[in-house]
Design a protein around this motif. Structure first.
Motif, PDB file in Angstrom:
ATOM      1  N   THR A   1      39.467  35.002  55.495  1.00  0.00           N
ATOM      2  CA  THR A   1      40.404  35.636  54.577  1.00  0.00           C
ATOM      3  C   THR A   1      41.647  36.100  55.340  1.00  0.00           C
ATOM      4  O   THR A   1      41.927  35.610  56.426  1.00  0.00           O
ATOM      5  CB  THR A   1      39.742  36.859  53.932  1.00  0.00           C
ATOM      6  N   TYR A   2      42.319  37.087  54.785  1.00  0.00           N
ATOM      7  CA  TYR A   2      43.495  37.676  55.449  1.00  0.00           C
ATOM      8  C   TYR A   2      43.075  38.675  56.527  1.00  0.00           C
ATOM      9  O   TYR A   2      43.888  39.160  57.268  1.00  0.00           O
ATOM     10  CB  TYR A   2      44.370  38.401  54.399  1.00  0.00           C
ATOM     11  N   ARG A   3      41.783  39.012  56.590  1.00  0.00           N
ATOM     12  CA  ARG A   3      41.292  39.958  57.617  1.00  0.00           C
ATOM     13  C   ARG A   3      40.575  39.117  58.675  1.00  0.00           C
ATOM     14  O   ARG A   3      39.390  39.284  58.940  1.00  0.00           O
ATOM     15  CB  ARG A   3      40.315  40.957  56.961  1.00  0.00           C
ATOM     16  N   GLU A   4      41.337  38.192  59.307  1.00  0.00           N
ATOM     17  CA  GLU A   4      40.667  37.128  60.058  1.00  0.00           C
ATOM     18  C   GLU A   4      40.923  37.094  61.558  1.00  0.00           C
ATOM     19  O   GLU A   4      40.463  36.172  62.235  1.00  0.00           O
ATOM     20  CB  GLU A   4      41.048  35.777  59.440  1.00  0.00           C
TER      21      GLU A   4
ATOM     22  N   ASP B   1      33.588  41.746  49.507  1.00  0.00           N
ATOM     23  CA  ASP B   1      32.833  42.053  48.282  1.00  0.00           C
ATOM     24  C   ASP B   1      33.727  41.976  47.055  1.00  0.00           C
ATOM     25  O   ASP B   1      33.257  41.664  45.955  1.00  0.00           O
ATOM     26  CB  ASP B   1      32.200  43.447  48.385  1.00  0.00           C
ATOM     27  N   GLY B   2      35.048  42.215  47.223  1.00  0.00           N
ATOM     28  CA  GLY B   2      35.954  42.139  46.075  1.00  0.00           C
ATOM     29  C   GLY B   2      36.137  40.712  45.596  1.00  0.00           C
ATOM     30  O   GLY B   2      36.299  40.456  44.394  1.00  0.00           O
ATOM     31  N   ALA B   3      36.072  39.750  46.534  1.00  0.00           N
ATOM     32  CA  ALA B   3      36.342  38.350  46.207  1.00  0.00           C
ATOM     33  C   ALA B   3      35.287  37.736  45.289  1.00  0.00           C
ATOM     34  O   ALA B   3      35.556  36.734  44.607  1.00  0.00           O
ATOM     35  CB  ALA B   3      36.447  37.534  47.494  1.00  0.00           C
TER      36      ALA B   3
HETATM   37  C1  LIG Z   1      44.218  36.657  43.674  1.00  0.00           C
HETATM   38  C2  LIG Z   1      44.588  37.955  44.335  1.00  0.00           C
HETATM   39  N1  LIG Z   1      44.538  39.095  43.619  1.00  0.00           N
HETATM   40  C3  LIG Z   1      44.861  40.277  44.195  1.00  0.00           C
HETATM   41  C4  LIG Z   1      45.254  40.319  45.510  1.00  0.00           C
HETATM   42  C5  LIG Z   1      45.572  41.656  46.159  1.00  0.00           C
HETATM   43  N2  LIG Z   1      44.495  41.999  47.085  1.00  0.00           N
HETATM   44  C6  LIG Z   1      44.650  41.803  48.407  1.00  0.00           C
HETATM   45  S1  LIG Z   1      43.278  42.243  49.250  1.00  0.00           S
HETATM   46  C7  LIG Z   1      42.456  42.722  47.863  1.00  0.00           C
HETATM   47  C8  LIG Z   1      41.057  43.297  47.925  1.00  0.00           C
HETATM   48  C9  LIG Z   1      40.015  42.360  48.405  1.00  0.00           C
HETATM   49  O1  LIG Z   1      38.875  43.067  48.772  1.00  0.00           O
HETATM   50  P1  LIG Z   1      37.642  42.386  49.463  1.00  0.00           P
HETATM   51  O2  LIG Z   1      37.476  40.995  48.961  1.00  0.00           O
HETATM   52  O3  LIG Z   1      36.485  43.285  49.296  1.00  0.00           O
HETATM   53  O4  LIG Z   1      38.042  42.242  50.993  1.00  0.00           O
HETATM   54  P2  LIG Z   1      38.238  43.343  52.117  1.00  0.00           P
HETATM   55  O5  LIG Z   1      39.709  43.687  52.120  1.00  0.00           O
HETATM   56  O6  LIG Z   1      37.378  44.485  51.778  1.00  0.00           O
HETATM   57  O7  LIG Z   1      37.872  42.694  53.426  1.00  0.00           O
HETATM   58  C10 LIG Z   1      43.263  42.526  46.743  1.00  0.00           C
HETATM   59  C11 LIG Z   1      42.858  42.855  45.354  1.00  0.00           C
HETATM   60  C12 LIG Z   1      45.319  39.102  46.231  1.00  0.00           C
HETATM   61  N3  LIG Z   1      45.668  39.049  47.525  1.00  0.00           N
HETATM   62  N4  LIG Z   1      44.949  37.942  45.639  1.00  0.00           N
END
Ligand SMILES: Cc1ncc(C[n+]2csc(CCOP(=O)(O)OP(=O)(O)O)c2C)c(N)n1
Length: 354
Positions: free
Chosen positions: A62-65, A143-145
């Motif tokens: 993800t973006y936390r990579e 967990d949000g994904a």
């Molecule tokens: C499709 C989409 N919706 C909303 C966002 C905004 N957003 C960026 S990170 C995030 C939360 C994701 O949480 P999680 O998957 O639990 O990952 P974590 O940051 O906890 O590692 C959101 C809603 C996005 N980047 N992409």
């Protein structure tokens, strides 16, 4: 697990922690722009899983990579330079923190869009299955994904076609500032995989040995051609969602309890973290980077002096990466045009009139 493997895992955890803290500092000093999502607290997940993988496996994150990229073997210099937007970065300075990519190490990124990881892993998994190769695709996500439609579509297809995909949920309990019981009807994420007939397991994501064992078991099954596997790892991030977030929505008692259970620190983790429940979290006393270091010492695999030497070495490596990034040149317009016209290897795909 033998001494060499334990030492390698500990070194990667220490390097990961040092790297992320140095990145936070560079961001605070204004050397890194945009968003910066850091990983301290979650090291046992990336290190435990990736040490169970083979170099031929693909990794999608993800973006936390940053830490997945580091453990995969991308040099700290190239990652730090990418965070600084420099042309010596792994994506030529044009991707930044959320878009690390390295074809040679089969590191398929770094994706900013939540849930984007799944279809990428699905495509890679299909390619591997089509060519009948003994490779796996490791797909990391938060967990949000799991609330995105792509999650369900991809799990369905992966199960249907028995694709060699290892789904790894980094359950740090938060989707930015929203706690899991407020965003998910089912807080035990692994249970969702059962709906698609995918074997799923949950393990303590603060215990690198438990993570490694669970990942190794899953990969044996995947390589045997039995289809996808799902692993939920309960973990915790010590910082806010990104550097723009103070994380103040979380009770101190919760943060303190997890920090007391730091993955790098100590012995094998016995405590359980039933979720939800701040009391349960607060009552858990064991911790993860230091906990693992203590464990290695107690088992006689390492001594304190060796751990200290490792700590110094990774700090020097990270400091060198920061200097390298600061001293590197930024991409210029010529680089931007080249990237625009090329594939990831900078092989020109099309000529563009300017
Ligand atoms: C499709 C989409 N919706 C909303 C966002 C905004 N957003 C960026 S990170 C995030 C939360 C994701 O949480 P999680 O998957 O639990 O990952 P974590 O940051 O906890 O590692 C959101 C809603 C996005 N980047 N992409």
């Amino acid at each position: 697990m033998d001494k060499t493997q334990m030492a390698a895992m500990l070194r990667d955890m220490l390097r990961a922690r040092a790297f992320e803290e140095a990145a936070a500092q560079a961001y605070a000093q204004g050397h890194i722009a945009g968003f910066l999502h850091l990983y301290p607290g979650e090291e046992a997940v990336a290190v435990g899983v990736l040490h169970a993988a083979e170099p031929g496996d693909y990794v999608v994150s993800t973006y936390r990579e940053h830490v997945h990229a580091l453990v995969r073997g991308i040099p700290a210099r190239q990652i730090m330079a990418e965070l600084h937007g420099k042309k010596t970065g792994i994506s030529g300075g044009m991707g930044g923190s959320m878009h690390l990519f390295d074809q040679d190490r089969r590191f398929l990124g770094g994706y900013a869009i939540v849930g984007e990881t799944f279809p990428i892993a699905l495509g890679a998994g299909y390619a591997v299955a089509y060519r009948k190769l003994p490779e796996a695709v490791l797909c990391f996500f938060g967990d949000g994904a799991v609330n995105q439609g792509t999650f369900h579509e991809s799990l369905n297809m992966a199960a249907l076609w028995k694709l060699p995909i290892f789904f790894i949920c980094e359950n740090n309990h938060y989707q930015i500032g929203t706690e899991i019981h407020r965003h998910s009807a089912i807080t035990e994420v692994y249970k969702r995989a059962c709906a698609y007939g995918i074997p799923a397991e949950k393990a303590d994501g603060m215990d690198v040995i438990a993570v490694h064992e669970a990942a190794a078991r899953a990969l044996v099954r995947i390589r045997a051609g039995e289809g996808p596997q799902f692993l939920e790892l309960e973990t915790y991030r010590y910082r806010g969602h990104s550097m723009a977030d103070s994380g103040s929505y979380r009770p101190n008692v919760e943060l303190n309890a997890y920090q007391a259970n730091d993955p790098i620190a100590a012995a094998v983790h016995e405590a359980e973290y039933p979720y939800p429940g701040i009391e349960a979290v607060a009552a858990a006393s064991a911790n993860s980077v230091t906990r693992f270091a203590d464990h290695c010492c107690q088992e006689g695999h390492l001594d304190d002096a060796t751990v200290e030497r490792m700590r110094r070495e990774v700090q020097e490596e990270v400091a060198d990466a920061v200097t390298f990034a600061e001293q590197s040149a930024a991409p210029d317009m010529e680089d931007a045009w080249k990237a625009f016209r090329s594939n990831r290897r900078f092989e020109t795909l099309m000529e563009v009139a300017r």
